[in-house]
Design an enzyme around this catalytic site. Structure first.
Site, PDB file in Angstrom:
ATOM      1  N   CYS A  74       0.861  -1.174   0.000  1.00 28.01           N
ATOM      2  CA  CYS A  74       0.000   0.000   0.000  1.00 28.01           C
ATOM      3  C   CYS A  74       0.902   1.230   0.000  1.00 28.01           C
ATOM      4  CB  CYS A  74      -0.853  -0.036   1.272  1.00 28.01           C
ATOM      5  SG  CYS A  74      -1.859   1.431   1.532  1.00 28.01           S
ATOM      6  N   CYS A 102      -1.228   3.754  -6.455  1.00 28.71           N
ATOM      7  CA  CYS A 102      -2.053   3.120  -5.429  1.00 28.71           C
ATOM      8  C   CYS A 102      -2.312   1.706  -5.924  1.00 28.71           C
ATOM      9  CB  CYS A 102      -3.367   3.889  -5.260  1.00 28.71           C
ATOM     10  SG  CYS A 102      -4.632   3.004  -4.315  1.00 28.71           S
TER      11      CYS A 102
HETATM   12  N1  DGL Z   1      -4.174   0.671  -1.881  1.00 31.36           N
HETATM   13  C1  DGL Z   1      -3.692   1.783  -1.169  1.00 31.36           C
HETATM   14  C2  DGL Z   1      -2.471   2.425  -1.791  1.00 31.36           C
HETATM   15  O1  DGL Z   1      -1.690   1.765  -2.440  1.00 31.36           O
HETATM   16  C3  DGL Z   1      -4.576   2.801  -0.530  1.00 31.36           C
HETATM   17  C4  DGL Z   1      -6.008   2.910  -0.728  1.00 31.36           C
HETATM   18  C5  DGL Z   1      -6.664   3.620   0.436  1.00 31.36           C
HETATM   19  O2  DGL Z   1      -6.848   2.977   1.452  1.00 31.36           O
HETATM   20  O3  DGL Z   1      -6.989   4.810   0.317  1.00 31.36           O
HETATM   21  O4  DGL Z   1      -2.240   3.593  -1.612  1.00 31.36           O
END
Ligand code: DGL
Length: 262
Positions: A82, A188
């Site tokens: 993430c 993301c």
């Molecule tokens: N999947 C996450 C990222 O790579 C974040 C998404 C979120 O929780 O806002 O930033």
């Protein structure tokens, strides 16, 4: 398994991977490809999603709670799949943990290498784009790059609302002269599931970069360096969440599916 020197073989322990939701599955898929003998425990913190509109302190406390659950299961390394949680919490977790911590950041460096004279659009959550860590990345590789916060886009992936995501992205790209854009960075892990959709929307000459492959290779390097690499046998994937059974089903589907939303 006990080693000859009577110590427990840490190489057989699982790798912990987490994200706020299902997005990190895109990175997990690469990890499984690169490290087929490893066991992975993937944790989607769906009850606390999204992370991208929270404060840094809130994300740190969410990350700590997830990590405690993973440490109870004797993980040998942690992958923060993430970008948002990496920006907010990786430095803290590295200070607090004795196991290796691998994070993710928007793939701006490869985009800067591809760039000719045009722009680079960095699509990410608001929190990622406001982090000090991202500012430093921009200072190094950000020539021509523009921050494009995508509030609400991860939620559409979580809901499997691909027509909603398509509408969202068409509107977003219509705000730019895409013929002048050399690269789009998917900063993301959720957006990686929209890569094919985005590919069809933007000029063929515009590159798309994202970090899953680099993260998987980095994990391999770090495991090897720490004598934690497991290359024997068949790996497993264990899916866990702070959400519901339905979320586990979506994770499994994304893990097995080839392409999303098509
Ligand atoms: N999947 C996450 C990222 O790579 C974040 C998404 C979120 O929780 O806002 O930033």
């Amino acid at each position: 398994m006990i080693r000859e020197d009577n110590s427990v073989d840490r190489r057989l322990d699982p790798v912990g991977v987490f994200d706020s939701g299902v997005g990190g599955i895109s990175a997990l898929r690469e990890m499984i490809r690169v490290l087929p003998a490893e066991t992975f425990i993937y944790y989607g913190d769906i009850r606390n999603a999204p992370y991208g509109t929270k404060s840094t302190d809130e994300v740190i406390s969410c990350a700590r709670a997830v990590v405690r659950k993973l440490l109870d299961q004797k993980i040998k390394a942690l992958v923060i799949a993430c970008n948002t949680a990496t920006g907010a919490a990786a430095a803290t977790l590295r200070r607090e943990l004795s196991i290796p911590v691998i994070g993710m950041e928007p793939a701006l460096k490869p985009a800067s290498e591809i760039r000719k004279n045009g722009r680079i659009l960095v699509l990410a959550t608001p929190l990622t784009l406001h982090q000090e860590k991202f500012n430093r990345l921009m200072e190094k590789y950000g020539e021509g790059a523009e921050r494009v916060p995508c509030n609400g886009l991860m939620e559409l992936v979580e809901k499997e609302d691909f027509s909603g995501a398509e509408q969202y992205l068409r509107k977003l790209f219509s705000g730019f002269d895409m013929a002048q854009v050399d690269a789009v960075v998917l900063g993301c892990t959720h957006y990686v599931f929209l890569k094919d959709m985005i590919r069809d929307m933007i000029p063929a000459e515009t590159a798309i970069t994202e970090g899953s492959e680099g993260t998987a290779r980095q994990l391999r390097r770090i495991l090897q360096k720490n004598d934690l690499l497991n290359e024997q046998g068949e790996g497993r994937v264990i899916l866990q969440t702070s959400g519901t059974e339905k979320d586990i089903r979506l994770m499994r589907k994304l893990l097995e599916k080839d392409k999303m939303g098509r």
